[in-house]
Design a protein around this motif. Structure first.
Motif, PDB file in Angstrom:
ATOM      1  N   GLY A 111     -17.083 -20.570 -69.679  1.00  0.00           N
ATOM      2  CA  GLY A 111     -15.868 -21.067 -68.597  1.00  0.00           C
ATOM      3  C   GLY A 111     -15.191 -22.032 -69.358  1.00  0.00           C
ATOM      4  O   GLY A 111     -14.416 -22.754 -68.590  1.00  0.00           O
ATOM      5  N   ALA A 140     -18.531 -14.054 -67.827  1.00  0.00           N
ATOM      6  CA  ALA A 140     -17.684 -14.814 -66.777  1.00  0.00           C
ATOM      7  C   ALA A 140     -17.806 -14.462 -65.445  1.00  0.00           C
ATOM      8  O   ALA A 140     -17.741 -15.224 -64.533  1.00  0.00           O
ATOM      9  CB  ALA A 140     -16.106 -14.446 -67.263  1.00  0.00           C
ATOM     10  N   HIS A 145     -16.782 -17.824 -63.276  1.00  0.00           N
ATOM     11  CA  HIS A 145     -15.784 -18.244 -63.798  1.00  0.00           C
ATOM     12  C   HIS A 145     -14.524 -17.571 -63.583  1.00  0.00           C
ATOM     13  O   HIS A 145     -13.928 -16.839 -64.149  1.00  0.00           O
ATOM     14  CB  HIS A 145     -15.953 -18.342 -65.238  1.00  0.00           C
ATOM     15  CG  HIS A 145     -17.107 -19.224 -65.619  1.00  0.00           C
ATOM     16  ND1 HIS A 145     -17.458 -20.281 -65.352  1.00  0.00           N
ATOM     17  CD2 HIS A 145     -17.827 -18.733 -66.870  1.00  0.00           C
ATOM     18  CE1 HIS A 145     -18.619 -20.722 -65.794  1.00  0.00           C
ATOM     19  NE2 HIS A 145     -18.935 -19.919 -66.775  1.00  0.00           N
ATOM     20  N   VAL A 148     -11.419 -17.603 -65.526  1.00  0.00           N
ATOM     21  CA  VAL A 148     -11.518 -16.985 -67.014  1.00  0.00           C
ATOM     22  C   VAL A 148     -11.416 -15.426 -66.783  1.00  0.00           C
ATOM     23  O   VAL A 148     -10.915 -14.951 -67.534  1.00  0.00           O
ATOM     24  CB  VAL A 148     -12.778 -17.328 -67.404  1.00  0.00           C
ATOM     25  CG1 VAL A 148     -13.354 -16.498 -68.417  1.00  0.00           C
ATOM     26  CG2 VAL A 148     -12.644 -18.761 -68.029  1.00  0.00           C
TER      27      VAL A 148
END
Length: 229
Positions: A111, A140, A145, A148
């Motif tokens: 992240g 991710a 995240h 991301v």
């Protein structure tokens, strides 16, 4: 051991491997001492020392005993400024260590959004994969995240790539999460980004079936609206 616990165990190995201090090893340099200093400076996030050593002619992509480069060590520590110095000096963002981590792949998994953006601008290989056979997008998705995931989808990473576990990013966002707001946002990004809503796992279990089994109502509703079965 369940697949979830197995994944967590492997993830812990990454932290130990990439977060370790640089040690003498395959430095690939005519001046091992200076190479070692660069590896240590990058690992500690000492951007000024990294810059000074590079100006002295230390190769930017020297390796430690695990084949990690200074950039990979800086990424593992979340050291943005040290990573910036290395990228601007021409560090290869795609070089992988023995665990098949690269700065690009690790930034996605951890992240580290700012470092990830640097690697993308520096020519990250969007099709490169980690030791699980997954792209940067898949971990991710699993780890929540959101930005991301958004960045990687916009960059063109395939949302339907399947890793060695037989899972896509969409499946991991469901199977390895609690279905909370971050993962709900990720599921929406994946669906909007072209993820196949009915791409099942190796056992033929679809994302919708997994979401229902885990009582992830909000995600199940999104998948149903998108044609999930």
């Amino acid at each position: 051991m369940s697949l979830t616990n197995l994944w967590a165990a492997f993830a812990a190995m990454v932290v130990m491997g990439c977060g370790a201090a640089a040690v003498a090893g395959n430095t690939d340099s005519k001046d091992p001492k200076s190479a070692e200093q660069l590896l240590q400076a990058a690992s500690k996030g000492d951007a000024a020392k990294v810059s000074a050593l590079l100006k002295q002619g230390v190769p930017v992509d020297v390796r430690d005993a695990s084949d990690s480069t200074p950039l990979l060590l800086a990424t593992a520590g979340g050291h943005v400024e040290a990573a910036r110095v290395l990228v601007e000096a021409g560090a290869d963002v795609n070089l992988q260590n023995r665990q098949l981590d690269s700065a690009y792949l690790l930034a996605g998994a951890r992240g580290e959004l700012e470092i990830l953006r640097m690697t993308l601008k520096a020519g990250a290989d969007l099709k490169s994969t980690n030791r699980f056979g997954g792209t940067a997008l898949i971990p991710a998705c699993e780890r929540g995240h959101v930005e991301v995931v958004k960045t990687l989808l916009q960059a063109g990473v395939d949302p339907n790539h399947i890793n060695r576990l037989g899972w896509t990013g969409l499946l991991e966002a469901i199977i390895l999460s609690d279905g909370g707001p971050p993962h709900q946002a990720i599921v929406r990004l994946l669906l909007d980004g072209g993820a196949n809503v009915n791409l099942a796992d190796r056992d033929g279990v679809t994302p919708l079936q997994h979401a229902r089994a885990r009582k992830q109502t909000a995600i199940a509703n999104m998948l149903t609206a998108a044609g999930g079965r």
